[in-house]
Design a protein around this motif. Sequence first.
Motif, PDB file in Angstrom:
ATOM      1  N   ALA A 287       0.830  -1.209   0.000  1.00 30.21           N
ATOM      2  CA  ALA A 287       0.000   0.000   0.000  1.00 30.21           C
ATOM      3  C   ALA A 287       0.863   1.256   0.000  1.00 30.21           C
ATOM      4  O   ALA A 287       0.642   2.186  -0.794  1.00 30.21           O
ATOM      5  N   GLU A 288       1.865   1.294   0.912  1.00 30.88           N
ATOM      6  CA  GLU A 288       2.748   2.459   0.989  1.00 30.88           C
ATOM      7  C   GLU A 288       3.564   2.610  -0.295  1.00 30.88           C
ATOM      8  O   GLU A 288       3.789   3.721  -0.774  1.00 30.88           O
ATOM      9  N   ALA A 289       4.010   1.477  -0.853  1.00 31.86           N
ATOM     10  CA  ALA A 289       4.787   1.530  -2.092  1.00 31.86           C
ATOM     11  C   ALA A 289       3.933   2.023  -3.251  1.00 31.86           C
ATOM     12  O   ALA A 289       4.398   2.799  -4.099  1.00 31.86           O
ATOM     13  N   PHE A 290       2.672   1.601  -3.293  1.00 27.55           N
ATOM     14  CA  PHE A 290       1.766   2.072  -4.340  1.00 27.55           C
ATOM     15  C   PHE A 290       1.604   3.587  -4.259  1.00 27.55           C
ATOM     16  O   PHE A 290       1.663   4.293  -5.278  1.00 27.55           O
ATOM     17  N   VAL A 291       1.425   4.096  -3.037  1.00 24.51           N
ATOM     18  CA  VAL A 291       1.301   5.546  -2.844  1.00 24.51           C
ATOM     19  C   VAL A 291       2.591   6.238  -3.275  1.00 24.51           C
ATOM     20  O   VAL A 291       2.568   7.301  -3.912  1.00 24.51           O
ATOM     21  N   LYS A 292       3.728   5.638  -2.939  1.00 18.91           N
ATOM     22  CA  LYS A 292       5.028   6.214  -3.306  1.00 18.91           C
ATOM     23  C   LYS A 292       5.150   6.378  -4.817  1.00 18.91           C
ATOM     24  O   LYS A 292       5.499   7.460  -5.320  1.00 18.91           O
ATOM     25  N   TYR A 293       4.856   5.319  -5.563  1.00 21.59           N
ATOM     26  CA  TYR A 293       5.006   5.380  -7.019  1.00 21.59           C
ATOM     27  C   TYR A 293       3.922   6.232  -7.668  1.00 21.59           C
ATOM     28  O   TYR A 293       4.180   6.908  -8.679  1.00 21.59           O
ATOM     29  N   ALA A 294       2.719   6.211  -7.098  1.00 20.49           N
ATOM     30  CA  ALA A 294       1.648   7.046  -7.651  1.00 20.49           C
ATOM     31  C   ALA A 294       1.957   8.520  -7.438  1.00 20.49           C
ATOM     32  O   ALA A 294       1.771   9.347  -8.344  1.00 20.49           O
ATOM     33  N   SER A 295       2.440   8.859  -6.231  1.00 21.34           N
ATOM     34  CA  SER A 295       2.755  10.262  -5.953  1.00 21.34           C
ATOM     35  C   SER A 295       3.936  10.733  -6.812  1.00 21.34           C
ATOM     36  O   SER A 295       3.974  11.882  -7.244  1.00 21.34           O
ATOM     37  N   ARG A 296       4.874   9.822  -7.082  1.00 22.03           N
ATOM     38  CA  ARG A 296       6.008  10.167  -7.940  1.00 22.03           C
ATOM     39  C   ARG A 296       5.566  10.378  -9.385  1.00 22.03           C
ATOM     40  O   ARG A 296       5.995  11.329 -10.048  1.00 22.03           O
ATOM     41  N   ARG A 297       4.675   9.509  -9.858  1.00 22.92           N
ATOM     42  CA  ARG A 297       4.227   9.608 -11.249  1.00 22.92           C
ATOM     43  C   ARG A 297       3.396  10.860 -11.484  1.00 22.92           C
ATOM     44  O   ARG A 297       3.523  11.521 -12.523  1.00 22.92           O
ATOM     45  N   TYR A 298       2.526  11.178 -10.519  1.00 23.05           N
ATOM     46  CA  TYR A 298       1.615  12.310 -10.706  1.00 23.05           C
ATOM     47  C   TYR A 298       2.086  13.578  -9.995  1.00 23.05           C
ATOM     48  O   TYR A 298       1.338  14.543  -9.883  1.00 23.05           O
ATOM     49  N   HIS A 299       3.328  13.544  -9.509  1.00 28.38           N
ATOM     50  CA  HIS A 299       3.973  14.722  -8.914  1.00 28.38           C
ATOM     51  C   HIS A 299       3.153  15.312  -7.763  1.00 28.38           C
ATOM     52  O   HIS A 299       2.902  16.515  -7.710  1.00 28.38           O
ATOM     53  N   LYS A 300       2.744  14.426  -6.862  1.00 31.96           N
ATOM     54  CA  LYS A 300       1.997  14.852  -5.686  1.00 31.96           C
ATOM     55  C   LYS A 300       2.803  14.539  -4.430  1.00 31.96           C
ATOM     56  O   LYS A 300       3.651  13.645  -4.421  1.00 31.96           O
ATOM     57  N   GLU A 301       2.529  15.258  -3.354  1.00 31.49           N
ATOM     58  CA  GLU A 301       3.194  14.998  -2.089  1.00 31.49           C
ATOM     59  C   GLU A 301       2.726  13.654  -1.537  1.00 31.49           C
ATOM     60  O   GLU A 301       1.527  13.340  -1.544  1.00 31.49           O
ATOM     61  N   PHE A 302       3.670  12.850  -1.017  1.00 33.78           N
ATOM     62  CA  PHE A 302       3.359  11.509  -0.514  1.00 33.78           C
ATOM     63  C   PHE A 302       2.251  11.549   0.535  1.00 33.78           C
ATOM     64  O   PHE A 302       1.297  10.776   0.477  1.00 33.78           O
ATOM     65  N   GLY A 303       2.393  12.443   1.539  1.00 31.28           N
ATOM     66  CA  GLY A 303       1.434  12.504   2.638  1.00 31.28           C
ATOM     67  C   GLY A 303       0.022  12.795   2.162  1.00 31.28           C
ATOM     68  O   GLY A 303      -0.941  12.144   2.607  1.00 31.28           O
ATOM     69  N   LYS A 304      -0.116  13.739   1.245  1.00 29.15           N
ATOM     70  CA  LYS A 304      -1.441  14.093   0.733  1.00 29.15           C
ATOM     71  C   LYS A 304      -2.031  12.941  -0.082  1.00 29.15           C
ATOM     72  O   LYS A 304      -3.218  12.629   0.028  1.00 29.15           O
ATOM     73  N   PHE A 305      -1.188  12.301  -0.894  1.00 24.08           N
ATOM     74  CA  PHE A 305      -1.681  11.199  -1.714  1.00 24.08           C
ATOM     75  C   PHE A 305      -2.099  10.038  -0.825  1.00 24.08           C
ATOM     76  O   PHE A 305      -3.060   9.325  -1.127  1.00 24.08           O
ATOM     77  N   LYS A 306      -1.385   9.843   0.293  1.00 19.03           N
ATOM     78  CA  LYS A 306      -1.737   8.766   1.238  1.00 19.03           C
ATOM     79  C   LYS A 306      -3.126   9.012   1.823  1.00 19.03           C
ATOM     80  O   LYS A 306      -3.917   8.077   1.980  1.00 19.03           O
ATOM     81  N   VAL A 307      -3.437  10.256   2.134  1.00 15.76           N
ATOM     82  CA  VAL A 307      -4.763  10.596   2.656  1.00 15.76           C
ATOM     83  C   VAL A 307      -5.822  10.279   1.607  1.00 15.76           C
ATOM     84  O   VAL A 307      -6.858   9.660   1.911  1.00 15.76           O
ATOM     85  N   TYR A 308      -5.586  10.691   0.351  1.00 18.12           N
ATOM     86  CA  TYR A 308      -6.539  10.402  -0.724  1.00 18.12           C
ATOM     87  C   TYR A 308      -6.716   8.890  -0.897  1.00 18.12           C
ATOM     88  O   TYR A 308      -7.841   8.398  -1.109  1.00 18.12           O
ATOM     89  N   PHE A 309      -5.622   8.172  -0.815  1.00 19.61           N
ATOM     90  CA  PHE A 309      -5.639   6.718  -0.981  1.00 19.61           C
ATOM     91  C   PHE A 309      -6.474   6.061   0.114  1.00 19.61           C
ATOM     92  O   PHE A 309      -7.321   5.201  -0.164  1.00 19.61           O
TER      93      PHE A 309
END
Length: 223
Positions: free
Chosen positions: A143-165
């Motif tokens: 789950a954390e790795a998915f957020v990491k790669y998604a936030s990297r691909r879409y240029h979003k902050e990890f913490g914010k993307f984790k909340v959305y996830f």
Amino acid sequence: MIMKEIVKKYSVFVMGLYFLAVGIVLIVRSALGTTPISSVNYVLSLNSPLSLGTWTFIVNTLLIIGQFWLIRENKNRQDIIEILLQLPFSFIFSAFIDINMTLTNDLHPSGYGMSIALLLTGCIVQSVGVVLEIKPKVAMMSAEAFVKYASRRYHKEFGKFKVYFDITLVTLAVVLSLLFTQCIEGVREGSLIAACITGYIVSFLNRKIMTRKTLHKLLPILK
């Protein structure tokens, strides 16, 4: 010597997975809901013959596939190895969940106070697991790795993307529950409490209790 250090690191990581699994199971047994990351798995387990651990492995596998899709245009050897490593650890983690679900099969809170106590205990145990996972710096859960790669691909902050996830997972769990039973199962006030306090507990343990100095005897290479 290097191999011995690697074994120690991965041993601590697996220990973290065990504590994380125990924490999730205790939260489930509180009957007040479950963690956001387990919400979909739990709802599916309630409405199918498959166990919580089995659904955890299936969902984690889907997240691993999703990570390969996220890096499809920018692959490198390190990312591929990191993603593939998640598969055996997801299996181990899922097995830990099912083992502890079986061990706690007769654990039923006798009242709301006991439910809250189980919930808080689960949050603390889960947080210990998270700290033990991150200290060795050897792998990530799906789950954390998915957020990491998604936030990297879409240029979003990890913490914010984790909340959305997490919000997406809880919403999906509610929708699935309504589709299966026409009522909401597995998502209650405990889900919100766990989501709100776990991060703070992890931060406190990581900085004040389970520091590199205090864990030195457990993992000497963390000096």
